[in-house]
Design a protein around this motif. Structure first.
Motif, PDB file in Angstrom:
ATOM      1  N   UNK A 171      48.417  23.596  32.978  1.00 38.18           N
ATOM      2  CA  UNK A 171      48.902  22.251  33.309  1.00 38.18           C
ATOM      3  C   UNK A 171      49.341  22.131  34.769  1.00 38.18           C
ATOM      4  N   UNK A 172      49.731  23.250  35.405  1.00 40.76           N
ATOM      5  CA  UNK A 172      50.135  23.220  36.820  1.00 40.76           C
ATOM      6  C   UNK A 172      49.735  24.538  37.482  1.00 40.76           C
ATOM      7  N   UNK A 173      49.602  24.474  38.801  1.00 41.59           N
ATOM      8  CA  UNK A 173      49.253  25.684  39.545  1.00 41.59           C
ATOM      9  C   UNK A 173      50.365  26.723  39.452  1.00 41.59           C
ATOM     10  N   UNK A 174      51.637  26.282  39.345  1.00 41.48           N
ATOM     11  CA  UNK A 174      52.747  27.214  39.298  1.00 41.48           C
ATOM     12  C   UNK A 174      52.695  28.064  38.023  1.00 41.48           C
ATOM     13  N   UNK A 175      52.555  27.409  36.851  1.00 41.69           N
ATOM     14  CA  UNK A 175      52.534  28.160  35.589  1.00 41.69           C
ATOM     15  C   UNK A 175      51.269  28.991  35.457  1.00 41.69           C
ATOM     16  N   UNK A 176      50.141  28.500  36.003  1.00 42.82           N
ATOM     17  CA  UNK A 176      48.897  29.261  35.932  1.00 42.82           C
ATOM     18  C   UNK A 176      49.009  30.534  36.771  1.00 42.82           C
ATOM     19  N   UNK A 177      49.675  30.425  37.951  1.00 37.29           N
ATOM     20  CA  UNK A 177      49.834  31.595  38.822  1.00 37.29           C
ATOM     21  C   UNK A 177      50.823  32.603  38.225  1.00 37.29           C
ATOM     22  N   UNK A 178      51.869  32.098  37.531  1.00 36.84           N
ATOM     23  CA  UNK A 178      52.891  32.972  36.945  1.00 36.84           C
ATOM     24  C   UNK A 178      52.592  33.332  35.487  1.00 36.84           C
ATOM     25  N   UNK A 179      51.364  33.124  35.049  1.00 40.32           N
ATOM     26  CA  UNK A 179      51.006  33.386  33.662  1.00 40.32           C
ATOM     27  C   UNK A 179      51.275  34.836  33.267  1.00 40.32           C
ATOM     28  N   UNK A 198      41.629  29.073  45.232  1.00 39.81           N
ATOM     29  CA  UNK A 198      41.585  28.816  43.795  1.00 39.81           C
ATOM     30  C   UNK A 198      42.152  30.023  43.048  1.00 39.81           C
ATOM     31  N   UNK A 199      42.735  29.737  41.889  1.00 35.67           N
ATOM     32  CA  UNK A 199      43.293  30.802  41.047  1.00 35.67           C
ATOM     33  C   UNK A 199      42.207  31.256  40.082  1.00 35.67           C
ATOM     34  N   UNK A 200      41.947  32.555  40.071  1.00 29.53           N
ATOM     35  CA  UNK A 200      40.934  33.115  39.185  1.00 29.53           C
ATOM     36  C   UNK A 200      41.577  34.166  38.282  1.00 29.53           C
ATOM     37  N   UNK A 201      41.127  34.190  37.011  1.00 27.65           N
ATOM     38  CA  UNK A 201      41.614  35.188  36.066  1.00 27.65           C
ATOM     39  C   UNK A 201      40.498  36.187  35.807  1.00 27.65           C
ATOM     40  N   UNK A 202      40.780  37.464  36.043  1.00 27.93           N
ATOM     41  CA  UNK A 202      39.774  38.497  35.907  1.00 27.93           C
ATOM     42  C   UNK A 202      39.640  38.933  34.450  1.00 27.93           C
ATOM     43  N   UNK A 203      38.692  39.841  34.235  1.00 28.66           N
ATOM     44  CA  UNK A 203      38.417  40.303  32.867  1.00 28.66           C
ATOM     45  C   UNK A 203      39.626  41.033  32.281  1.00 28.66           C
ATOM     46  N   UNK A 204      40.340  41.782  33.137  1.00 27.85           N
ATOM     47  CA  UNK A 204      41.508  42.540  32.656  1.00 27.85           C
ATOM     48  C   UNK A 204      42.776  41.691  32.627  1.00 27.85           C
ATOM     49  N   UNK A 205      42.584  40.353  32.606  1.00 30.83           N
ATOM     50  CA  UNK A 205      43.686  39.375  32.529  1.00 30.83           C
ATOM     51  C   UNK A 205      44.568  39.353  33.782  1.00 30.83           C
ATOM     52  N   UNK A 206      44.127  39.983  34.866  1.00 30.73           N
ATOM     53  CA  UNK A 206      44.862  39.892  36.134  1.00 30.73           C
ATOM     54  C   UNK A 206      44.526  38.578  36.828  1.00 30.73           C
ATOM     55  N   UNK A 207      45.540  37.971  37.456  1.00 37.01           N
ATOM     56  CA  UNK A 207      45.387  36.701  38.155  1.00 37.01           C
ATOM     57  C   UNK A 207      45.273  36.974  39.647  1.00 37.01           C
ATOM     58  N   UNK A 208      44.239  36.402  40.293  1.00 37.26           N
ATOM     59  CA  UNK A 208      44.041  36.585  41.729  1.00 37.26           C
ATOM     60  C   UNK A 208      43.735  35.239  42.371  1.00 37.26           C
ATOM     61  N   UNK A 209      43.862  35.167  43.696  1.00 42.04           N
ATOM     62  CA  UNK A 209      43.635  33.931  44.457  1.00 42.04           C
ATOM     63  C   UNK A 209      42.508  34.187  45.445  1.00 42.04           C
ATOM     64  N   UNK A 210      41.553  33.296  45.484  1.00 43.60           N
ATOM     65  CA  UNK A 210      40.401  33.464  46.380  1.00 43.60           C
ATOM     66  C   UNK A 210      40.794  33.155  47.827  1.00 43.60           C
ATOM     67  N   UNK A 211      40.158  33.885  48.779  1.00 45.10           N
ATOM     68  CA  UNK A 211      40.312  33.681  50.245  1.00 45.10           C
ATOM     69  C   UNK A 211      41.753  33.824  50.715  1.00 45.10           C
ATOM     70  N   UNK A 212      42.565  34.560  49.976  1.00 43.63           N
ATOM     71  CA  UNK A 212      43.961  34.758  50.359  1.00 43.63           C
ATOM     72  C   UNK A 212      44.082  35.984  51.272  1.00 43.63           C
ATOM     73  N   UNK A 213      45.023  35.948  52.184  1.00 41.87           N
ATOM     74  CA  UNK A 213      45.250  37.067  53.100  1.00 41.87           C
ATOM     75  C   UNK A 213      46.064  38.155  52.407  1.00 41.87           C
ATOM     76  N   UNK A 214      45.499  39.352  52.329  1.00 41.50           N
ATOM     77  CA  UNK A 214      46.191  40.513  51.769  1.00 41.50           C
ATOM     78  C   UNK A 214      46.378  41.528  52.890  1.00 41.50           C
ATOM     79  N   UNK A 215      47.635  41.850  53.187  1.00 38.33           N
ATOM     80  CA  UNK A 215      47.959  42.741  54.305  1.00 38.33           C
ATOM     81  C   UNK A 215      48.409  44.098  53.769  1.00 38.33           C
ATOM     82  N   UNK A 216      47.750  45.172  54.268  1.00 37.52           N
ATOM     83  CA  UNK A 216      48.200  46.523  53.952  1.00 37.52           C
ATOM     84  C   UNK A 216      49.468  46.820  54.756  1.00 37.52           C
TER      85      UNK A 216
END
Length: 634
Positions: free
Chosen positions: A578-586, A453-471
């Protein structure tokens, strides 16, 4: 009338034939009455002859029965005349053997009569004379034998004495042999020790020889080193004098270094100020060009060249003209040509290389290390070359924007490291397939794939839950993740494209930098997006699952156009959700970000309608002003 013995019924037999053959006379045979019916086995006649004893081998070999020790002759008796002849004939070869064994003394054999004469049966006196003569012969033989016997006895006594002496000698020799054996055993140990000592001696001699050779070598080396030492002493004296001069020079150099160190510190401060000024000027230039920049790229035809309906001026790399010939509806006028002119920040023709395209956006990618959020996405119809522009091929010359941007980021970070900057990078790769988020770096089982799911944080940053983040720490790790994502991405074959992307892919590289010496920190995100191509049902002829994918793609692209229109009109409400694409690229479209869009077009004449729509959408995006981006610095 004289009286003669009459033998009417009996016959005296003599072996005259045998006597003549052997050279001896046999005595008259004694009479013997025939006995019937048992036949008598005939005996062979033999004669003892001479004064010497016959050889044992000569006697025993031919004679099968023993010979009587006494008697002048042997009487051969047979049952009848025929049988007697057979007996005499059978004794002939045996008589020949006896003759061969006779003594060579010339003594005549006594056969019962006078020598050379045959005595009559009535001549008894003659027979007695013969017997006396034979007796004398035997007596002579007995004496001779007795004499030989005495000689043999004396020889035997001597032999026994000799044997006794030899036995005594043998005993003595055996004693000596035992002593010699004991001495030999003792000497064998001494011999082994002697061999060991000899081997040790030879090895010591070899070692001595080697040491002597080494000594000679060392002596030669010592002499050469003494010569070299003398030379070094001469050089040392020269160096000491040089050192004294250099020490004076060193003092002067140290003074100069101190002054230069102060200059370096001052120049570092100036360099940092210059770097900050460069970033400010660079970002000012980007802001003057517009926050959303648009580049247009024309895909080359499969056969090469350029379509007639596309016109690219040779002197202007920012203009593209789309020409269309329209027929007259009445037929009274000639055909007319209608031109559609579009201006963008840059237009790349079919001959433009991947390197040339990236060089134009490299300054924009550099802004990510300065603390600015940067977004770059490709838009266009299916088969227009969006994936090739963003990802490219495996070999270096054909690499796209994403691998080249990653390479530039890491090389620039390495150079900034000399100025005290330390950066950390975190990569993620997600796709939007049928309005569902899918993690392209997920390596678990498909049945256990988590929902996102796409979540918007308090500082207006957009993040995705349970996504793989690789260092990641280098370019190769990022390229490996990109290869994994391309393998997991949803693609399918359509009538317009053999490998059509059926989803939107979003690559994000989160960057965090810190300069501890100057107590400065920055944080930014580099977002690179490959959008799925827009399709028309009449051309793609999609059915079933492909039709569902086409509907979702066109819907998300339409929502993207609505958002761009709302931003251009500066509406109060922008429908990002309206779509996952625009919400992710907000954050990239309407937030604090520097954004660039590639519009890719197909050169085929039958794609005129889709090309016109893409260029119109890109022109609307290029006219959109979303505000000035600011750096995320602390």
């Amino acid at each position: 009338m004289s009286r003669l013995p009459v033998s009417s019924n009996k016959r005296v037999l003599t072996s005259s034939s045998s006597s003549s053959e052997n050279g001896q006379d046999l005595a008259p045979a004694q009479k013997k009455t025939r006995k019937d019916p048992e036949p008598v086995k005939p005996y062979a006649a033999s004669t003892i002859i001479g004064t010497r004893r016959p050889a044992v081998a000569a006697i025993k070999a031919p004679i099968s029965r023993p010979v009587r020790p006494t008697g002048a002759a042997t009487v051969a008796v047979g049952p009848s005349r025929g049988v007697l002849k057979q007996a005499i004939a059978s004794t002939a070869p045996r008589g020949s053997n006896i003759k061969a064994a006779a003594a060579p003394t010339g003594t005549k054999a006594v056969t019962g009569g006078a020598a050379g004469t045959k005595r009559q049966g009535w001549d008894l006196k003659g027979k007695v004379t013969d017997m006396e003569s034979k007796l004398r012969n035997y007596q002579t033989k007995v004496k001779s034998v007795n004499q030989e016997n005495e000689d043999l006895k004396r020889m035997m006594v001597k032999s026994q004495t000799r044997v006794t002496d030899l036995e005594t000698c043998v005993a003595v020799q055996r004693g000596q042999i035992s002593e010699y054996e004991e001495e030999l055993q003792a000497l064998s140990g001494v011999r082994e020790e002697l061999d060991k000592v000899s081997s040790e001696k030879s090895s010591i001699e070899k070692q001595l020889s080697n040491l002597e050779d080494k000594y000679k070598v060392m002596e030669t080396l010592r002499q050469s080193q003494e010569t070299e030492l003398h030379t070094l002493k001469m050089k040392l004296s020269v160096q000491e004098s040089t050192l004294s001069r250099l020490q004076l020079t060193l003092r002067d150099a140290e003074e100069e270094v101190r002054s230069l160190g102060e200059t370096v510190v001052q120049q570092k401060g100036e360099l940092h100020a210059g770097e900050m000024e460069r970033r400010q000027l660079h970002n000012s230039i980007q802001e003057l060009k517009g926050n959303i920049r648009v580049f247009c790229r024309v895909r080359p035809l499969k056969g090469g060249g350029l379509s007639q309906h596309l016109q690219l001026p040779a002197t202007d790399n920012k203009t593209i003209t789309l020409a269309k010939t329209e027929e007259s509806h009445t037929g009274k006028t000639a055909d007319t040509q209608k031109n559609y002119n579009f201006n963008f920040d840059r237009v790349f023709g079919p001959q433009a290389s991947q390197k040339e395209v990236f060089e134009e956006i490299s300054l924009l990618v550099q802004s990510a290390l300065d603390g600015y959020n940067v977004c770059c996405f490709a838009y266009g119809q299916t088969g227009s070359g969006k994936t090739f522009t963003m990802e490219g091929a495996e070999y270096d010359e054909a690499r796209g924007v994403i691998p080249r941007a990653v390479k530039q980021i890491f090389r620039a970070a390495e150079k900034l490291g000399a100025q005290g900057w330390v950066f950390t990078f975190t990569a993620s790769f997600v796709e939007i397939y049928n309005e569902t988020l899918r993690d392209l770096l997920y390596t678990g089982k498909a049945s256990k794939r988590p929902e996102h799911e796409i979540r918007k944080l308090i500082n207006n940053e957009v993040t995705i839950t349970s996504l793989t983040y690789e260092k990641v720490t280098n370019e190769d790790q990022v390229l490996g993740l990109i290869a994994m994502a391309n393998h997991n991405r949803s693609t399918a074959q359509t009538s317009q494209n053999d490998r059509s992307s059926r989803s939107h892919s979003v690559f994000q590289l989160d960057i965090e930098g810190a300069n501890i010496g100057r107590d400065v920190k920055c944080k930014s995100t580099l977002c690179l997006v490959d959008l799925a191509g827009s399709e028309r049902l009449l051309k793609s002829q999609s059915q079933g699952e492909r039709f569902k994918e086409m509907t979702a793609i066109n819907s998300s692209l339409s929502n993207l156009g609505i958002v761009i229109t709302a931003l251009a009109n500066k509406d109060i409400h922008v429908p990002y959700r309206n779509s996952k694409l625009t919400y992710l690229l907000q954050g990239c479209l309407g937030g604090n970000s520097k954004t660039l869009m590639f519009v890719n077009i197909s050169p085929e004449p039958d794609s005129f309608g889709e090309t016109l729509n893409s260029l119109r959408f890109a022109s609307k995006v290029n006219d959109c002003v979303i505000g000035t981006a600011s750096a995320n610095k602390k």
